[in-house]
Design an enzyme around this catalytic site. Structure first.
Site, PDB file in Angstrom:
ATOM      1  N   LYS A   1      -5.503 -10.038  -5.349  1.00  0.00           N
ATOM      2  CA  LYS A   1      -6.441 -10.655  -4.698  1.00  0.00           C
ATOM      3  C   LYS A   1      -7.645 -10.281  -5.365  1.00  0.00           C
ATOM      4  O   LYS A   1      -7.210  -7.989  -5.780  1.00  0.00           O
ATOM      5  CB  LYS A   1      -5.827 -10.118  -3.085  1.00  0.00           C
TER       6      LYS A   1
ATOM      7  N   LYS B   1       0.882  -1.298   0.125  1.00  0.00           N
ATOM      8  CA  LYS B   1       0.009  -0.369   0.334  1.00  0.00           C
ATOM      9  C   LYS B   1       0.700   0.889   0.122  1.00  0.00           C
ATOM     10  O   LYS B   1       0.771   2.556  -0.605  1.00  0.00           O
ATOM     11  CB  LYS B   1      -0.752   0.344   1.301  1.00  0.00           C
TER      12      LYS B   1
ATOM     13  N   LYS C   1     -11.088  -4.506  -2.485  1.00  0.00           N
ATOM     14  CA  LYS C   1     -12.580  -3.867  -2.328  1.00  0.00           C
ATOM     15  C   LYS C   1     -12.203  -1.654  -2.064  1.00  0.00           C
ATOM     16  O   LYS C   1     -13.095  -1.425  -3.295  1.00  0.00           O
ATOM     17  CB  LYS C   1     -13.495  -3.657  -1.021  1.00  0.00           C
TER      18      LYS C   1
HETATM   19  P1  TYM Z   1     -10.548  -6.114   5.327  1.00  0.00           P
HETATM   20  O1  TYM Z   1     -11.610  -5.512   4.855  1.00  0.00           O
HETATM   21  O2  TYM Z   1      -9.675  -6.422   3.707  1.00  0.00           O
HETATM   22  O3  TYM Z   1     -11.348  -7.380   4.108  1.00  0.00           O
HETATM   23  C1  TYM Z   1     -12.695  -8.276   5.258  1.00  0.00           C
HETATM   24  C2  TYM Z   1     -11.882  -9.801   5.536  1.00  0.00           C
HETATM   25  O4  TYM Z   1     -12.464 -10.394   3.964  1.00  0.00           O
HETATM   26  C3  TYM Z   1     -11.053 -10.991   3.979  1.00  0.00           C
HETATM   27  N1  TYM Z   1     -10.882 -11.326   2.356  1.00  0.00           N
HETATM   28  C4  TYM Z   1     -10.134 -11.605   1.359  1.00  0.00           C
HETATM   29  N2  TYM Z   1     -10.474 -13.305   1.306  1.00  0.00           N
HETATM   30  C5  TYM Z   1     -10.570 -13.717   0.626  1.00  0.00           C
HETATM   31  N3  TYM Z   1     -10.540 -13.164   0.193  1.00  0.00           N
HETATM   32  C6  TYM Z   1     -10.038 -12.019  -0.641  1.00  0.00           C
HETATM   33  N4  TYM Z   1     -10.236 -11.544  -1.141  1.00  0.00           N
HETATM   34  C7  TYM Z   1     -10.298 -11.204   0.358  1.00  0.00           C
HETATM   35  N5  TYM Z   1     -10.483  -9.949   0.642  1.00  0.00           N
HETATM   36  C8  TYM Z   1     -10.343  -9.277   1.715  1.00  0.00           C
HETATM   37  C9  TYM Z   1     -10.262 -10.654   5.106  1.00  0.00           C
HETATM   38  O5  TYM Z   1      -8.773 -11.759   5.105  1.00  0.00           O
HETATM   39  C10 TYM Z   1     -10.622 -10.114   6.062  1.00  0.00           C
HETATM   40  O6  TYM Z   1     -10.765 -11.223   6.999  1.00  0.00           O
HETATM   41  N6  TYM Z   1      -7.508  -5.848   8.208  1.00  0.00           N
HETATM   42  C11 TYM Z   1      -8.949  -6.133   8.672  1.00  0.00           C
HETATM   43  C12 TYM Z   1      -9.301  -5.715   9.120  1.00  0.00           C
HETATM   44  C13 TYM Z   1      -9.409  -6.355  10.364  1.00  0.00           C
HETATM   45  C14 TYM Z   1      -9.485  -7.263  11.092  1.00  0.00           C
HETATM   46  C15 TYM Z   1      -8.956  -6.473  12.605  1.00  0.00           C
HETATM   47  C16 TYM Z   1      -9.609  -8.114  10.745  1.00  0.00           C
HETATM   48  C17 TYM Z   1      -8.800  -4.959  11.460  1.00  0.00           C
HETATM   49  N7  TYM Z   1      -9.148  -5.241  12.885  1.00  0.00           N
HETATM   50  C18 TYM Z   1      -9.126  -7.420  13.361  1.00  0.00           C
HETATM   51  C19 TYM Z   1      -9.804  -9.292  12.158  1.00  0.00           C
HETATM   52  C20 TYM Z   1      -9.314  -8.309  13.357  1.00  0.00           C
HETATM   53  C21 TYM Z   1      -8.792  -5.848   7.073  1.00  0.00           C
HETATM   54  O7  TYM Z   1      -8.006  -4.778   6.177  1.00  0.00           O
HETATM   55  O8  TYM Z   1      -9.801  -6.508   6.621  1.00  0.00           O
END
Ligand code: TYM
Length: 334
Positions: free
Chosen positions: A197, A112, A200
């Site tokens: 990947k 990023k 979003k």
């Molecule tokens: P985020 O918002 O990017 O994604 C949310 C969840 O979706 C999963 N995910 C995917 N799984 C499979 N294929 C994909 N293409 C894909 N894109 C996203 C992510 O692995 C995630 O589980 N840092 C985290 C948010 C966060 C968090 C936390 C998660 C902040 N604090 C504490 C767990 C515990 C994030 O950016 O997720």
């Protein structure tokens, strides 16, 4: 009872990747078998260039979509991160345990930060410290399991390291959590660029299926997915990333195995059609329920208010004990 925590970041509309990698499992399995908290991690959305109104809209939309996906406030706690001060309070303490080198090694930071620099922007300090805030999210709740997609594994590993280090230095304070991942679709790939990947916030639309895409749009995106140069349908994520991604998506929709599924197909066209149908059917009930919930925004607000109240009560004692353990003077009551 096992404690589960996970979250989603309101930096864009939720995608099929978010759903298959995380949210669906939270609703179908996790909330039924453990004491589970699911969080809209809005503070994390401020780590990159953002529009305040958009973050607010996306936070509300993410909360509505989590409920539409089947999270039941009778079974689990759904809340917004910034409504619970304990996350930020604990994050600072963990910054005093983490090292600069550790932060700079995080893959998501490297990717990023490079992107921001390429766009000519500057890199926010919070992008570097983001994984510490994520560790605070998890550790504040005495979490045992963190159900996430593949891309978050490194962050959960860091969380474990910080928990162990804090406990060794200052006495046992935190539960050491572990990541859990789905058997299939732990990393759904971009349909136009199947070696990246499906994300979003940083992708072009045609390769990303959003949960709120109209059925026609979903069909078009899947029918136009980039496939590989070979002729036969084979499951081989390294050599055949495009076809393998479709097989993973279809297998995740049907609850089957992508390698076994590949044997049922002789053409890419038939695979794409079945995948498109399966995704449209998968999303239909979520979209219907989303529409109903949008007509009643006060019910979503009520869920978030009650969720924050419960979350605060759960996090407070752990964060207070971390403040004491690390050497801070407790405020006197008098
Ligand atoms: P985020 O918002 O990017 O994604 C949310 C969840 O979706 C999963 N995910 C995917 N799984 C499979 N294929 C994909 N293409 C894909 N894109 C996203 C992510 O692995 C995630 O589980 N840092 C985290 C948010 C966060 C968090 C936390 C998660 C902040 N604090 C504490 C767990 C515990 C994030 O950016 O997720």
């Amino acid at each position: 009872m096992t404690r589960i925590f996970s979250g989603v970041k309101p930096t864009g509309h939720l995608t099929l990747g978010n759903y298959l990698g995380a949210v669906r499992r939270w609703a179908d399995v996790d909330q039924h078998r453990a004491e589970a908290l699911f969080c809209i991690v809005d503070l994390h959305a401020l780590t990159v260039d953002h529009d305040p109104g958009r973050v607010r809209r996306l936070s509300r939309q993410a909360a509505t979509l989590l409920l539409a996906s089947g999270l039941d406030p009778e079974l689990c706690t759904v809340f917004v991160q910034s409504h619970v001060d304990e996350h930020a309070r604990l994050s600072y303490l963990l910054e005093c345990v983490a090292t600069d080198g550790e932060m700079r090694r995080m893959i998501q930071y490297k990717e990023k930060a490079a992107l921001e620099r390429k766009r000519g922007g500057s890199v926010r300090l919070s992008l570097l410290t983001y994984p510490v805030l994520m560790a605070a999210d998890i550790l504040a709740y005495g979490t045992d399991e963190v159900p996430v997609g593949d891309d978050q594994t490194q962050h959960v590993e860091l969380t474990r390291d910080l928990a162990v280090r804090f406990n060794q230095r200052y006495g046992h304070t935190f539960v050491v959590p572990r990541a859990t991942r789905p058997e299939v679709a732990a990393r759904v790939m971009n349909l136009q660029e199947p070696t990246s990947k499906m994300g979003k916030s940083d992708d072009v639309g045609p390769g990303v299926v959003y949960l709120l895409d109209e059925p026609d749009t979903v069909r078009k995106k899947i029918m136009r997915a980039v496939t590989d140069s070979g002729q036969d349908v084979a499951y081989d994520p390294e050599e055949r990333p495009g076809v393998s991604n479709l097989l993973e998506i279809l297998a995740a929709c049907e609850g089957s195995d992508p390698a076994a599924l590949s044997e049922a197909y002789t053409s890419y066209g038939a695979l794409k059609k079945d995948t498109a149908d399966a995704v449209v059917e998968l999303l239909r009930p979520v979209q219907d329920r989303h529409k109903q919930l949008c007509a009643d925004p006060s019910s979503v607000e009520g869920v978030l208010r009650e969720g924050a109240r419960r979350a605060r009560a759960m996090a407070r004692p752990t964060v207070d004990s971390a403040y004491e353990a690390i050497g801070l003077l407790a405020p006197s009551d008098g």
